[in-house]
Design an enzyme around this catalytic site. Structure first.
Site, PDB file in Angstrom:
ATOM      1  N   LYS A  81       0.851  -1.201   0.000  1.00 15.32           N
ATOM      2  CA  LYS A  81       0.000   0.000   0.000  1.00 15.32           C
ATOM      3  C   LYS A  81       0.885   1.249   0.000  1.00 15.32           C
ATOM      4  CE  LYS A  81      -3.957   1.857   2.641  1.00 15.32           C
ATOM      5  NZ  LYS A  81      -4.795   1.646   3.841  1.00 15.32           N
ATOM      6  N   SER A 156      -9.741   1.660   2.848  1.00 14.70           N
ATOM      7  CA  SER A 156      -8.884   2.428   1.978  1.00 14.70           C
ATOM      8  C   SER A 156      -7.837   1.598   1.224  1.00 14.70           C
ATOM      9  CB  SER A 156      -8.156   3.498   2.795  1.00 14.70           C
ATOM     10  OG  SER A 156      -7.307   2.882   3.748  1.00 14.70           O
ATOM     11  N   SER A 180      -9.855  -0.795   6.982  1.00 12.06           N
ATOM     12  CA  SER A 180      -9.290  -0.620   5.647  1.00 12.06           C
ATOM     13  C   SER A 180      -8.586  -1.826   5.036  1.00 12.06           C
ATOM     14  CB  SER A 180      -8.329   0.561   5.633  1.00 12.06           C
ATOM     15  OG  SER A 180      -9.065   1.742   5.503  1.00 12.06           O
TER      16      SER A 180
HETATM   17  N1  GLN Z   1     -13.026   3.921   6.311  1.00 13.13           N
HETATM   18  C1  GLN Z   1     -12.520   4.269   7.601  1.00 13.13           C
HETATM   19  C2  GLN Z   1     -12.132   5.712   7.600  1.00 13.13           C
HETATM   20  O1  GLN Z   1     -12.367   6.337   6.628  1.00 13.13           O
HETATM   21  C3  GLN Z   1     -11.346   3.407   7.945  1.00 13.13           C
HETATM   22  C4  GLN Z   1     -10.148   3.773   7.162  1.00 13.13           C
HETATM   23  C5  GLN Z   1      -8.967   2.918   7.508  1.00 13.13           C
HETATM   24  O2  GLN Z   1      -9.084   1.873   8.131  1.00 13.13           O
HETATM   25  N2  GLN Z   1      -7.805   3.412   7.145  1.00 13.13           N
HETATM   26  O3  GLN Z   1     -11.631   6.244   8.552  1.00 13.13           O
END
Ligand code: GLN
Length: 490
Positions: A81, A156, A180
């Protein structure tokens, strides 16, 4: 590249390399070719590390010819990532503000992967600074779900999930702050694990919310995820929050033995907002596991309903503090101005996207004098109650079973104008981060062609238990043989 090679599990690829049936150089060339074939449609990557990958492959081939010892991941291509640092290679966080940032060091996980013989093949797309659930918040381009190109891969870590699902790599790393890793893994029909907070070093992970962030693996098989975790887990002097405990053997539990395992199914995770088909998938899985000898029982985690508001206070508060460093002075984008304060303001205005700005404002507000007690401190207290809920459940159960997401993958654009609807897609995953627990998602079925995942949650440091039960699901569902409809022109 033949589909058969593209979808070979990492563990088997490694064996083929050890037996001399394929060279590391051939593996790298074949995967780079596969990436070129499917990327125009999937767009999982932000950059490739072709030179570094070829160099690592040649070194592996040389070691093998010289009969030198080879690491447990030798010959396995991995995608990373793009919020993790790979030395002298862009780490953009999918943000314009870091578009020209070349980290001068490797993240601990990257170093450990390469020491184990893995080959870093490229950096994957994400929501800007990992804030989002669809990978549509990337400043560069969205990523498509390989199962239906008009849908999101989740986020994400959508790029890592899509790359693994599309056979562009056998395994990948992502980060999970509120879901994410698990949410995109579920949307893309692959396995994803969020380890216990502190099990994996965060050194070289560009911070979003430091008390919640954790790095973890994606794979098309449970065993591949276990092997990846084995390589990256463990204490690290560079991360004071890493847990000193020794890393157990994660790959020994694939026996199918779950007799007597006590599995709790919290009713709060099957209620309002969960699609009926998803609920049925979870219930069917609970039934199958009971048939295999597990003791499955309904339970309750009453504070679940406060997890989402509390998460969005803690995560934004920490983000507002972590992102204060992007001031145009030390790294990343710099918009020039006569006055220093203008340069700083314009850099941030130009460099950050809408969602990141929204989070910085929310977090700054929650931390400001006069609101700190009412919002941030209150959220921390709720966090303790959420953790207590889990502690009580684990006094009775070995692990918990829930859906991973309330619905299968949604359409691109569907939730972009409605941040709350977007936040709601993590409703099943974020409490786990608030409590610092390990959790795994495994594909459990498909609804109208789209994968659906189930999540298992365990007490701290019990990743091995998660792999054990997830492996049983793998035997029941047989998802490693699934192929997304991405026919490749010869
Ligand atoms: N979707 C969640 C957020 O927007 C989690 C994101 C993540 O785990 N990085 O904060």
């Amino acid at each position: 590249m033949p589909e058969e090679l593209a979808f070979t599990p990492a563990s088997e690829l490694h064996q083929r390399f050890l037996r001399g049936e394929i060279s590391a150089r051939e593996i790298v060339d074949a995967y780079l070719e596969r990436i070129k074939q499917v990327e125009p449609r999937v767009k999982a990557f932000l950059s490739l590390c072709e030179d570094r990958a070829r160099r690592q492959a040649e070194e592996l081939d040389r070691s093998r010819s010289a009969k030198e010892p080879l690491g447990p991941l030798a010959g396995i291509p991995v995608a990373i990532k793009d919020n993790l640092c790979v030395k002298n290679h862009p780490a953009t966080c999918a943000s314009k503000i870091l578009a020209n940032f070349y980290p001068p060091y490797d993240a601990t996980v990257v170093r450990r992967l390469e020491e184990a013989g893995a080959i870093i093949i490229g950096k994957t797309n994400l929501d800007e600074f990992a804030m989002g659930s669809s990978t549509e918040n990337s400043a560069f381009h969205p990523t498509a779900n390989p199962w239906d190109l008009s849908r999101v891969p989740g986020g994400s870590s959508g790029g890592s999930a899509a790359a693994v699902a599309a056979g562009e790599v056998p395994v990948a790393l992502g980060s999970d702050t509120g879901g994410s890793i698990r949410q995109p893994a579920a949307f893309c029909g692959v396995v994803g694990l969020k380890p216990t907070y502190g099990r994996v070093s965060r050194y070289g992970l560009i911070a979003f919310a430091s008390s919640l962030d954790q790095i973890g693996p994606f794979g098309r098989t449970v065993e591949d995820c276990a092997r990846l975790l084995q390589a990256i887990a463990g204490p690290d002097p560079q991360d004071s929050t890493s847990i000193p405990e020794k890393v157990p053997d994660y790959c020994g539990g694939f026996t199918g033995e779950i007799k007597g395992m006590r599995i709790g199914v919290p009713r709060e995770y099957l209620g309002e907002g969960i699609a009926p088909e998803v609920r049925e998938t979870v219930q069917a899985m609970a039934h199958r596991l009971a048939e295999q000898g597990a003791q499955v029982e309904e339970t309750s985690l009453p504070y679940t309903r406060y997890a989402l508001p509390a998460y969005y206070l803690v995560a934004t508060a920490e983000a507002s503090s972590n992102l204060a460093r992007y001031d145009g002075v030390r790294y990343g984008l710099r918009v020039k101005a006569k006055e220093a304060k203008d340069a700083m303001a314009w850099t941030r205005k130009e460099g950050f996207g809408t969602e990141v700005k929204r989070r910085i404002m929310l977090g700054t507000y929650a931390l400001s004098a006069g609101y700190y007690e009412a919002y941030y401190l209150k959220a921390l207290k709720v966090r303790t109650l959420i953790k207590r809920d889990f502690d009580q459940a684990f006094a009775r159960f070995d692990c918990l079973l829930t859906p991973t997401t309330p619905t299968p993958a949604f359409r691109q654009g569907e939730k972009l104008k409605d941040p709350l609807a977007m936040y709601f897609t993590d409703i099943c995953t974020l409490a786990v981060n608030m409590a610092g627990l390990p959790a795994i998602t495994v594909p459990a079925g498909r609804i109208e062609g789209l994968p659906v995942g189930v999540q298992f949650i365990a007490p701290p440091l019990m990743e091995e238990r998660l792999f054990r039960v997830a492996w049983v699901v793998e035997q029941i569902v047989g998802f490693p043989s699934w192929r997304p409809p991405l026919e490749v022109r010869a």
